[in-house]
Design an enzyme around this catalytic site. Structure first.
Site, PDB file in Angstrom:
ATOM      1  N   ASP A   1      -7.176   4.185  -4.281  1.00  0.00           N
ATOM      2  CA  ASP A   1      -7.791   4.051  -2.948  1.00  0.00           C
ATOM      3  C   ASP A   1      -8.408   5.425  -2.687  1.00  0.00           C
ATOM      4  O   ASP A   1      -8.764   6.125  -3.648  1.00  0.00           O
ATOM      5  CB  ASP A   1      -6.745   3.640  -1.901  1.00  0.00           C
TER       6      ASP A   1
ATOM      7  N   LYS B   1       0.869  -1.194   0.000  1.00  0.00           N
ATOM      8  CA  LYS B   1       0.000   0.000   0.000  1.00  0.00           C
ATOM      9  C   LYS B   1       0.890   1.223   0.000  1.00  0.00           C
ATOM     10  O   LYS B   1       2.010   1.187   0.514  1.00  0.00           O
ATOM     11  CB  LYS B   1      -0.871   0.017   1.262  1.00  0.00           C
TER      12      LYS B   1
END
Ligand code: NDP
Ligand code: 2IT
Length: 448
Positions: A168, A128
């Site tokens: 995201d 991430k």
């Protein structure tokens, strides 16, 4: 030497190393409880010290993003990419641009992503990244300039077979386009280095819809498992972004009533449920508007409740689709007391530990995001395979693949999380164990 362990020993070790990283430690706690018995029962997991190793990211990359905005001013932001585990495939996971982004948040997301990706059955590791950049209220030109500066730093650490970022919070199709353009200019090659790309340059049909649609496919499976149907149910959704809006659309198409959407400023409530045109309008316009929910309220669609979250609304099902820790113990108690009996997470870790305890205590159906929101990354995996073959599958085929993946995740959760004595399915336990077995086997097979 095989190494027997327990929750306290491993957790204290990790907590001491990562003191103050509250979100990261929360995510680790939520997994450790369920996987330690599996670990202790397996000689090779113990021999290879699998659990402790899984609690440490393989690599954390930090960079400063110094950039010149469209007014000629210099701005400085912080950027990270956390490459948590690559045993199952290239690091894979989104990028988040939000002022609350910090190392702890990205580490929790990368850790969760490893378990989620394992559940999809596709060859993807977990990672991430993101920045503390706040894109709200910025011009399109500033967004482009920031994305380009961010990619100038990130590009040396990623690649189609190394690490494949995606979107995201606040990183959608527009940002992925700008990021991809900069990568291509700097590296002079087409490759599937990002997912969520435009359909004209290697993107996949159904990727945009996949997280929200996948959540509802999972809900369908949960309803069948519990001898009920989504049709006619009152559903409360939080968030008004990619995940929330596509979940709302699919749920509405299946005959449910979605009575709320929300954002950081308030909740839009519609007692008889939003209709499809309203949700489609929100999907089409949300990237361009500063507050799509007040835009809807201005059109007479729903009541805008400024500063309110949606958890006080009476519903059958709650779908938190905004952000981490958005639903706490009091919210959980309110939901339960108002008759809610299912909570499925569209966001990552939206329910606090205490909220989860309430759900478990009251034997509610509670599904963690790593299982129920895995549809997005699953479609990303399918985008990667299409890129590798320089091909593009059609929407119907991909939608069917998405449904099959969500059904198989549901099945695995039931297999590993079924408590027959109490007639209860612990979806968190099922998801943690099913994912852990796959991850641990991949790590053991590849040696230390
Ligand atoms: P978007 O940026 O499209 O939408 C985010 C929504 O959440 C907005 O309505 C935003 O409101 C709200 N929100 C964000 N931060 C906060 C906050 N601190 N408090 C209250 N509301 C907030 O993001 P996505 O829909 O893509 O992501 C939503 C969640 O789903 C995240 O947890 C993400 O990690 C998760 N997720 C996303 C996937 C994807 O494919 N996109 C896949 C799997 C999970 P506002 O506009 O006011 O900030
Ligand atoms: O949390 C997630 O699963 C995502 N933001 C999507 C990740 C991806 O690589 O598609």
């Amino acid at each position: 030497m095989p190494y027997e362990s327990n929750f306290d020993e491993i957790y204290n070790f990790v907590a001491q190393k990562f003191e103050g990283e509250n979100e990261y430690l929360q995510a680790v706690r939520e997994v450790l409880h369920d996987i330690i018995p599996i670990y202790n029962a397996n000689e090779s997991y113990k021999r290879d010290d699998i659990v402790r190793r899984l609690c440490f990211p393989e690599r954390v990359i930090y960079f400063t993003v110094s950039w010149m905005n469209s007014s000629g001013d210099i701005e400085v932001n912080q950027g990270w990419r956390v490459q948590h585990n690559s045993a199952m495939g290239p690091y894979k996971g989104g990028l988040r641009f939000h002022p609350t982004v910090n190392l702890s948040v990205l580490k929790f997301l990368a850790f969760e992503q490893c378990f989620k990706n394992a559940l999809t059955g596709l060859p993807m590791g977990g990672g991430k990244g993101g920045a503390d950049f706040n894109p709200k209220g910025r011009s399109d030109r500033d967004i482009m300039l920031f994305c380009q500066a961010f990619m100038r730093e990130l590009q040396r650490h990623i690649g189609a077979n190394t690490d494949v970022p995606a979107g995201d919070i606040n990183v959608g199709a527009r940002e992925i386009g700008y990021l991809y353009g900069e990568y291509r200019r700097l590296n002079n090659k087409f490759e599937g280095v990002l997912t969520g790309k435009g359909l004209e340059f290697g993107g996949s049909y159904v990727r945009t819809e996949a997280t929200g649609f996948g959540l509802i496919y999972f809900l369908d499976a949960v309803c069948k498992q519990h001898n009920t149907d989504i049709e006619g149910k009152n559903i409360v959704v939080s968030g008004a972004g990619n995940v929330a809006l596509h979940a709302a659309l699919k749920a509405t198409q299946k005959g449910a009533k979605v009575i709320s959407l929300s954002n950081s400023r308030g909740t839009l409530y519609k007692q008889d449920g939003f209709d499809e045109p309203a949700i489609k309008f929100a999907i089409a316009e949300h990237a361009k508007s500063n507050n799509i929910l007040t835009d809807l309220a201005d059109k007479g669609i729903g009541d805008w409740k400024k500063g309110k979250t949606p958890w006080h609304l009476t519903c059958d099902i709650a779908l938190p689709c905004a952000t981490q820790n958005e639903l706490d113990k009091d919210d959980a108690l309110t939901l339960v007391n108002n008759g809610c009996n299912m909570v499925l997470e569209g966001a990552n870790m939206p329910c606090t530990d205490e909220a989860q305890d309430v759900f478990k205590d009251k034997a509610l159906v509670y599904v963690p995001g790593k299982a129920s929101n895995a549809g997005g990354v699953a479609l990303s995996g399918l985008e990667m395979s299409q890129n590798a073959m320089f091909s593009q599958r059609n929407a119907d085929t991909l939608d069917e693949q998405l449904q099959n993946i969500m059904l198989s995740i549901h099945e695995r959760c039931v297999e590993e999380g079924k408590d027959t004595a109490n007639n209860y399915i612990d979806y968190m336990k099922g998801a943690n164990i099913a994912a852990f077995r796959r991850l641990a086997d991949a790590i053991v097979a590849q040696g230390v």
